[in-house]
Design an enzyme around this catalytic site. Structure first.
Site, mmCIF file in Angstrom:
data_model
loop_
_atom_site.group_PDB
_atom_site.id
_atom_site.type_symbol
_atom_site.label_atom_id
_atom_site.label_comp_id
_atom_site.label_asym_id
_atom_site.label_seq_id
_atom_site.Cartn_x
_atom_site.Cartn_y
_atom_site.Cartn_z
ATOM 1 N N ASP A 102 -52.995 113.059 93.632
ATOM 2 C CA ASP A 102 -54.370 112.795 94.022
ATOM 3 C C ASP A 102 -54.453 111.381 94.618
ATOM 4 O O ASP A 102 -53.710 111.067 95.541
ATOM 5 C CB ASP A 102 -55.296 113.001 92.817
ATOM 6 N N HIS A 298 -55.641 122.029 91.440
ATOM 7 C CA HIS A 298 -55.436 120.633 91.824
ATOM 8 C C HIS A 298 -54.640 119.838 90.800
ATOM 9 O O HIS A 298 -53.893 118.932 91.155
ATOM 10 C CB HIS A 298 -56.800 119.971 92.033
#
Length: 319
Positions: A102, A298
């Site tokens: 991320d 994610h």
């Protein structure tokens, strides 16, 4: 025998950095994302240590127990890359393989681009390295019909904080679920858009049950840390996006020359909606050794920890 994770502090680049560590051998530096902590790497730290590596996972600038500066303009990618270089110095290490997830991924990609002498290889989870945007990210979003993208919701000071700090446990339960593979399988993935009148948390589906990969201890760790620190310093990373983009003009044509590896989640909405694909990445990362997709959303290293750990170990052993 599984390596034991130790919690430590060290001074570097004017900050007191908290980090988790285990193992000995060549160093691997793990950079977490938003809104996370070094705890995000709880599965990889012992796995990589058992494989023969010294693993260091810091709470990045302004996260968790690493208190960041008050100045909101000191959260650019360059500031954080500076932290990582100085962290190596403080630990007495000449080189490391840097791994990001991320927000940690742009840090890892930038570190590998600018300091290949210190970061001998790079791995990224969830965020590909693409050619430099023609506009600063907030302006790019507006120009491409994404004026309600979460990047923009995070820009005004205080707005997202009031929303996300109201109930940090609820925030993490919804956010962790909202971009996970669990949500995708139920048709409840967040579309990355936020109506400011409604807010982020209301835009995220509430799971009927906590995902199995997120234990109650994990949830309380995140929620407790952010209830204590608030979200401002971590949101400052988003508020510095335009400044980081401006600074990146100085190396816009540089490629990532060190060996590289990418892991993505098959059900990650940030990949399906914001990325331009592996071939675009290869144009700026010519030494990309592999790019794999795992059964996750994610939060790949938490949702599918064995696949991520094994992939990283193969990459590291092959260097």
């Amino acid at each position: 025998m599984t390596a034991q994770i130790e919690s430590r502090f060290i001074e570097a680049n004017g900050l007191r950095h908290h980090y988790l560590t285990a193992g000995s051998g060549p160093m691997v530096l793990l950079c977490h994302g938003f809104p996370e902590l070094s705890w995000s790497w709880r599965h990889q730290i012992p796995a990589l240590a058992d494989a023969g590596f010294k693993v260091v996972a810091p709470d990045l600038r302004g996260y968790g127990d690493t208190k960041g500066p008050d100045d909101p303009e000191t959260y650019t990618n360059l500031h954080v890359v500076g932290d990582m270089v100085m962290l190596l110095d403080a630990l007495g290490e000449k080189q490391a393989v840097i791994v990001g997830h991320d927000w940690g991924s742009p840090i890892a990609w930038t570190a590998a681009t600018l300091r290949p002498d210190r970061f001998r290889a790079v791995a990224s989870l969830s965020v590909m390295h693409n050619p430099r945007m023609p506009l600063a990210p907030p302006d790019f979003a507006k120009a491409n019909g994404m004026s309600d993208l979460y990047w923009l919701y995070f820009q005004p000071p205080g707005l997202a904080e009031a929303d996300m700090e109201r109930d940090t446990r609820e925030t993490f339960l919804r956010l962790m679920y909202g971009v996970s593979g669990d949500a995708a399988r139920r048709g409840e993935s967040w579309n990355l858009r936020v109506d400011p009148a409604i807010g982020l948390i209301a835009a995220l589906a509430r799971p009927q049950a906590r995902p199995e990969w997120l234990t109650e201890e994990d949830l309380e760790r995140y929620a407790g840390a952010y209830a204590r620190t608030g979200f401002t310093s971590s949101l400052n990373w988003y508020r510095c996006m335009a400044r980081s983009w401006q600074q990146s003009a100085a190396w816009a044509d540089l490629k990532v020359t060190v060996p590289a590896f990418f892991i993505g989640g098959k059900d990650d909405p940030t990949l399906t909606q914001l990325q331009r694909g592996v071939e675009a990445m290869r144009s700026v990362v010519p030494n990309l050794r592999d790019a794999i997709m795992v059964d996750a959303g994610h939060w790949v290293q938490q949702e599918d920890p064995d696949a991520v750990s094994n992939g990283l170990i193969r990459f590291l052993k092959g260097l």
